[in-house]
Design an enzyme around this catalytic site. Structure first.
Site, PDB file in Angstrom:
ATOM      1  CB  ALA A   1      -0.893   0.075   1.253  1.00 36.26           C
TER       2      ALA A   1
ATOM      3  N   GLY B   1       0.435   3.987  -1.939  1.00 36.84           N
ATOM      4  CA  GLY B   1      -0.336   5.198  -1.990  1.00 36.84           C
ATOM      5  C   GLY B   1       0.076   6.055  -3.167  1.00 36.84           C
TER       6      GLY B   1
ATOM      7  CB  CYS C   1      -7.053   6.483  -9.280  1.00 33.93           C
ATOM      8  SG  CYS C   1      -5.474   6.335  -9.997  1.00 33.93           S
TER       9      CYS C   1
END
Ligand SMILES: Cc1cc2nc3c(=O)[nH]c(=O)nc-3n(C[C@H](O)[C@H](O)[C@H](O)COP(=O)(O)O)c2cc1C
Length: 305
Positions: free
Chosen positions: A69, A71, A127
């Protein structure tokens, strides 16, 4: 043995391409992948503005899978354009992955990278849609349609690939929406949502709590997704993505209907040398089976669809 292939209107020297997010976006890192034998690169996803990403820990690896993750951090599109120009010196395709938190952002990033010489655009549909409910663009066929239309109209005649999520009950529905909206091809798949705990700390291994699973554990899921897409869309160019370590993993994708594959997580375990190994092992396989070229293999195996 000729192992070149066409994916849409892109000609690739082999069907082995670097997946998005694996190398950084410095042109030197992209060139390193191309010099090591990748036939094309997909960049890490680029957004309009600088993004910080999540705090560590952002990545955890076991022998059978990775989970991350990250980001989607990055410097923003303006600071990236020079890197696209410089990455193009080896005359192999540079496909730029574009992201957005709104439909307009996808379009403006795609227009900027297309103008700077990207050979193609891959739309990262995983996204968060900040104007919507916070869900990802990629799980909603109507949002996919609108993003693809926006990007297509922004990039002129450059090929556009929609990268699909496996976090869905109908990947065919997502693929159909993308192709009907004008996508020239599909990349299947992005990471599969997952979660892992550290039993000593009694906490999730990732700061974001959950993340995206890639590597060996994703492979059969991704192969099925390609098969389902190929049945629904017999003529659409498709990249298979997920857990390509050995040539047998790539053959799974080709037999399921992929035109080429993208290689990601295995690079963190085996290094960029994996590209030359995959190419050599594909040539050995085709020779052993009596095919004259990769293209002949692809044409013949498609008969059973
Ligand atoms: C650390 C990491 C970062 C990634 N970043 C991106 C990204 O920026 N954009 C994207 O579309 N996919 C990204 N992906 C997904 C990969 O491109 C690929 O779809 C996925 O990892 C499955 O392939 P693999 O099993 O070969 O890694 C990332 C994957 C990893 C492991």
């Amino acid at each position: 043995m000729n192992i070149s292939c066409w994916v849409g209107n892109l000609i690739l020297q082999s069907p082995f391409v670097l997946a998005s997010g694996i190398a950084g976006n410095e042109y030197s890192l992209l060139l390193r992948a191309l010099r090591s034998g990748a036939s094309a690169v997909v960049t890490k996803t680029i957004f309009k503005d600088e993004r910080n990403g999540y705090p560590p820990p952002i990545y955890y690896e076991s022998p059978n899978y990775s989970i991350n993750a990250v980001g989607l951090p990055g410097k923003g599109v303006d600071r990236f354009l020079e890197h696209i120009r410089r990455a193009k010196t080896l005359e192999k395709p540079v496909i730029v992955s574009v992201g957005g938190t709104s439909i307009e952002e996808y379009g403006s990033v795609a227009a900027a990278v297309a103008k700077s010489g990207a050979d193609g655009v891959e739309i990262n549909l995983s996204c968060p849609h900040v104007e919507g409910t916070g869900t990802e663009f990629g799980s909603d066929p109507e949002l996919i349609r609108r993003v693809v239309e926006e990007v297509k109209s922004a990039v002129g005649d450059k090929p556009v690939f929609a990268k699909l999520t496996p976090n869905t009950h109908s990947i065919e529905g997502l693929g159909l929406a993308a192709v009907e909206a004008g996508a020239d091809g599909l990349s299947a798949v992005n990471t599969l949502r997952g979660m892992v705990f550290d039993s000593v700390l009694e906490e999730p291994v990732l700061s974001n709590v959950y993340g995206g699973v890639s590597g060996r554990a994703l492979h059969p899921v991704a192969v099925y997704c390609v098969y389902a897409l190929r049945k629904a869309l017999p003529h659409t160019p498709i990249f298979g993505v997920g857990g390509v370590y050995e040539v047998s993993d790539a053959l799974d994708f080709f037999l399921a209907g992929a035109d080429a594959v993208q290689v990601g997580t295995s690079i963190s375990q085996r290094g960029y040398g994996v590209f030359e190994e995959l190419k050599k092992d594909l040539v050995d396989y085709l020779e052993r089976k009596g095919y004259a070229s990769f293209e002949e293999f692809v044409r013949k195996k498609r008969r059973w669809f």
